[in-house]
Design a protein around this motif. Structure first.
Motif, PDB file in Angstrom:
ATOM      1  N   ASN A 110      34.489  70.350  43.078  1.00 41.04           N
ATOM      2  CA  ASN A 110      35.357  69.236  42.699  1.00 41.04           C
ATOM      3  C   ASN A 110      34.652  68.377  41.666  1.00 41.04           C
ATOM      4  O   ASN A 110      34.719  67.172  41.709  1.00 41.04           O
ATOM      5  CB  ASN A 110      35.733  68.402  43.927  1.00 41.04           C
ATOM      6  N   GLY A 131      44.632  60.306  44.017  1.00 42.97           N
ATOM      7  CA  GLY A 131      44.629  61.689  43.539  1.00 42.97           C
ATOM      8  C   GLY A 131      45.188  61.865  42.135  1.00 42.97           C
ATOM      9  O   GLY A 131      45.587  62.961  41.760  1.00 42.97           O
ATOM     10  N   GLN A 132      45.235  60.774  41.380  1.00 44.55           N
ATOM     11  CA  GLN A 132      45.749  60.841  40.013  1.00 44.55           C
ATOM     12  C   GLN A 132      44.860  60.005  39.098  1.00 44.55           C
ATOM     13  O   GLN A 132      44.162  59.105  39.540  1.00 44.55           O
ATOM     14  CB  GLN A 132      47.179  60.297  39.930  1.00 44.55           C
ATOM     15  N   GLN A 151      43.250  69.983  42.455  1.00 44.96           N
ATOM     16  CA  GLN A 151      42.739  70.167  43.804  1.00 44.96           C
ATOM     17  C   GLN A 151      41.439  70.955  43.764  1.00 44.96           C
ATOM     18  O   GLN A 151      41.297  71.864  42.951  1.00 44.96           O
ATOM     19  CB  GLN A 151      43.779  70.900  44.663  1.00 44.96           C
ATOM     20  N   ASP A 167      47.842  64.415  37.296  1.00 48.93           N
ATOM     21  CA  ASP A 167      47.529  64.787  38.672  1.00 48.93           C
ATOM     22  C   ASP A 167      46.130  65.389  38.721  1.00 48.93           C
ATOM     23  O   ASP A 167      45.804  66.281  37.939  1.00 48.93           O
ATOM     24  CB  ASP A 167      48.551  65.791  39.208  1.00 48.93           C
ATOM     25  N   LYS A 168      45.338  64.875  39.617  1.00 47.38           N
ATOM     26  CA  LYS A 168      43.961  65.348  39.768  1.00 47.38           C
ATOM     27  C   LYS A 168      43.993  66.765  40.344  1.00 47.38           C
ATOM     28  O   LYS A 168      44.706  67.026  41.313  1.00 47.38           O
ATOM     29  CB  LYS A 168      43.229  64.401  40.719  1.00 47.38           C
TER      30      LYS A 168
END
Length: 142
Positions: free
Chosen positions: A5, A41-42, A127, A124-125
């Protein structure tokens, strides 16, 4: 099991400190000031493009690069001998700002809106990808 990540952490951590992004673009970046936030998460980019309309601004994704282009034409005025400009400071022309967001991001993960001279872009981040470690069996001789 490893979890990878670091894509956006590395990307955003280095991107704005890297002088590459300001080389040759000082006038544009001074006009297209950008704030970047991370939330839920963005990533949210807020880009100032004052004096431009929604139709003047374009966002393009190509090979991992998000390029924002703003183009404003100077209005055509009738010649009037009684009126002369003493000073003209408003910007007319084209300016661009480019951000590397990675080749994993597609246009479906980017959302844009324009209001009051601010272009808001939500990315959008991605995953985290799980990477299975492969086990290698070493034969033991006996």
């Amino acid at each position: 099991m490893l979890i990878r990540n670091n894509f956006f952490n590395d990307f955003f951590g280095d991107m704005f400190d890297d002088p590459f992004f300001d080389r040759g673009y000082a006038p544009q970046t001074q006009l297209m000031k950008t704030d970047i936030r991370e939330k839920d998460g963005q990533y949210l980019l807020e880009i100032e493009v004052p004096g431009f309309t929604k139709d003047d601004v374009k966002a393009e994704l190509k090979e991992g690069y998000l390029t924002i282009t703003a183009d404003r034409k100077e209005p055509v005025e009738r010649a009037d001998e009684r009126t002369k400009y003493v000073r003209k400071e408003r910007y007319y022309g084209t300016m661009k700002r480019t951000f590397y967001i990675g080749e994993e991001i597609t246009e479906n993960e980017i959302h844009a809106a324009f209001k009051d001279g601010i272009l808001k872009i939500i990315i959008d981040k991605p995953q985290p990808k799980k990477i299975e470690e492969e086990k290698t069996i070493i034969p033991i001789e006996g």
